[in-house]
Scaffold this active site. Structure first.
Site, PDB file in Angstrom:
ATOM      1  N   ASP A 184     -22.539 -40.807  19.067  1.00 18.14           N
ATOM      2  CA  ASP A 184     -22.001 -41.436  17.859  1.00 18.14           C
ATOM      3  C   ASP A 184     -21.082 -42.577  18.261  1.00 18.14           C
ATOM      4  O   ASP A 184     -20.100 -42.368  18.987  1.00 18.14           O
ATOM      5  CB  ASP A 184     -21.230 -40.412  17.010  1.00 18.14           C
ATOM      6  CG  ASP A 184     -20.614 -41.036  15.773  1.00 18.14           C
ATOM      7  OD1 ASP A 184     -21.366 -41.462  14.884  1.00 18.14           O
ATOM      8  OD2 ASP A 184     -19.362 -41.125  15.704  1.00 18.14           O
ATOM      9  N   GLU A 268     -27.364 -44.163  16.852  1.00 13.51           N
ATOM     10  CA  GLU A 268     -27.604 -44.646  15.494  1.00 13.51           C
ATOM     11  C   GLU A 268     -27.966 -46.123  15.516  1.00 13.51           C
ATOM     12  O   GLU A 268     -27.563 -46.867  16.417  1.00 13.51           O
ATOM     13  CB  GLU A 268     -26.356 -44.413  14.633  1.00 13.51           C
ATOM     14  CG  GLU A 268     -25.074 -44.885  15.272  1.00 13.51           C
ATOM     15  CD  GLU A 268     -23.847 -44.344  14.564  1.00 13.51           C
ATOM     16  OE1 GLU A 268     -23.937 -44.114  13.341  1.00 13.51           O
ATOM     17  OE2 GLU A 268     -22.812 -44.162  15.223  1.00 13.51           O
ATOM     18  N   ASP A 349     -16.722 -37.100  14.509  1.00 12.98           N
ATOM     19  CA  ASP A 349     -17.554 -37.748  15.521  1.00 12.98           C
ATOM     20  C   ASP A 349     -18.443 -36.749  16.248  1.00 12.98           C
ATOM     21  O   ASP A 349     -19.617 -37.026  16.521  1.00 12.98           O
ATOM     22  CB  ASP A 349     -16.678 -38.513  16.521  1.00 12.98           C
ATOM     23  CG  ASP A 349     -15.912 -39.645  15.865  1.00 12.98           C
ATOM     24  OD1 ASP A 349     -16.350 -40.098  14.795  1.00 12.98           O
ATOM     25  OD2 ASP A 349     -14.878 -40.072  16.417  1.00 12.98           O
TER      26      ASP A 349
END
Length: 389
Positions: A184, A268, A349
């Protein structure tokens, strides 16, 4: 086997005479660029169409006979200028590139560069420059492949660098998937991995040097334009910016090299351009997420690992990694939250990294790289409404 290109960049250590000669060699392609750009514009105004590349190349040969001093420089370097100009036009008319119209170059710009497509050799910490000879460099690593081309550039601080391009072949096979890790990205913590390793903090290089940069820019603003003191103050500002850029580049390379120890990593898909238009633009650009993702992708090809990315609208932060419940009311300031479905307490996170790991496993299962039953020892939930596995 796949053919890949690799760039080696070394800092040059030329003498004063060699530095002056490199500057002259950079001035010649600039002169040819300005002539070729003027010729393209004139031909278009007269004929309402672009000049053919073969005709422009012939005119350059005729132009060299009118300017005998051009024969003192590498002929391939001058022909490369025409190719660079054609590429600049292609980039301008390509809507995806968003490049401006080609401009005339000036010698007042401290950043100068030129490219030689062939006959550049590196040996014993020296680089051979055609028409100049051997120049000392700081060779930090050996070059195992044959070099294709070389670009010489001078930075705003007056330092010379050479960038050598080489080609090599990599195997199309991938490493066996024994572990999938989700990551992340964020501004508070730069990268949080799902395997439990300590999170990597955001270095914020530009903010570290903000005070020094303010002082250097303040000195520059007080100097009279055109004076030597202003030129010296401008050099001070350029040194701060160059230091920040070098630290950021070193951080990106070390981080992406660290990710290569994992057979598969899922990150991501951030909208860098969209986030750069928000109030967090300065922090986003200082973090250099786009550069990290770019390096991570091509290094994954070189090392045979999987570079996976979740969908841009995948709610990695809102999903509960324990039961799959989606919490749409989660705010940006909520660093910890409790799942209403299973009452599990999550760190924001770490939970997002765990969801990205599950998404990476799901993508590998869909690709047939791992079995659904095995799934690296983890259960893969089916993708249903409100639950993404």
């Amino acid at each position: 086997m796949l053919k890949q290109r690799k760039a080696y960049q070394f800092r040059m250590e030329p003498t004063d005479l060699e530095s002056d000669e490199l500057l002259r060699m950079a001035g010649t392609p600039r002169f040819v660029w300005n002539w070729a750009l003027y010729r393209c514009q004139t031909f278009y105004r007269q004929n309402k169409k672009s000049i053919p590349p073969s005709q422009l190349s012939r005119e350059l040969t005729e132009f060299k006979s009118q300017q005998p001093w051009l024969y003192d420089f590498d002929s391939q370097s001058l022909q490369q200028v025409l190719e660079n100009l054609r590429q600049a036009y292609r980039n301008h008319f390509n809507p995806k590139m968003r490049s401006g119209f080609p401009k005339f170059k000036t010698k007042k710009n401290p950043r100068q560069s030129f490219r030689i497509p062939q006959r550049v050799v590196v040996r014993e910490s020296k680089v051979y420059v055609p028409k100049l000879g051997w120049v000392k460099i700081r060779q930090s690593q050996p070059i195992e492949e044959a070099t294709k081309s070389a670009t010489f550039k001078r930075t705003a601080t007056g330092q010379w660098y050479v960038t050598l391009i080489s080609e090599f072949e990599v195997s199309e096979g991938k490493q066996p998937v024994t572990q999938v890790v989700g990551g992340d990205l964020g501004l508070e913590t730069f990268l949080t991995l799902s395997d439990g390793t300590p999170p990597i903090e955001n270095p914020r290089f530009l903010r570290q040097y903000a005070k020094r940069l303010r002082r250097a820019q303040r000195h520059l603003s007080r100097k009279q334009k055109g004076s030597r003191n202003r030129a010296q103050a401008r050099l001070g500002v350029a040194k701060v910016y160059e230091r920040v850029a070098n630290l950021r580049s070193n951080f990106c390379h070390q981080l992406t090299h660290q990710l290569m120890q994992y057979p598969a990593v899922c990150l991501e898909d951030l909208s860098i351009l969209g986030l750069a238009k928000t109030k967090l633009a300065k922090s986003m650009l200082d973090a250099a997420f786009g550069e990290v993702i770019r390096q991570w992708k091509y290094k994954s090809v070189w090392n045979g690992t999987y570079a996976l990315q979740a969908d841009r609208f995948f709610p990695s932060t809102q999903l509960c990694s324990a039961c799959g419940y989606q919490n749409p009311k989660l705010r940006l300031c909520d660093r910890e939250w409790i799942c209403p479905g299973c009452e599990t307490q999550h760190r924001r996170d770490q939970n997002a990294a765990q969801n990205l790991e599950d998404e990476g496993i799901r993508q590998l299962v869909a690709m047939g790289r791992i079995e659904t039953v095995n799934a690296c020892g983890r259960y893969v939930r089916p993708a249903v409404a409100g639950h993404v596995g």
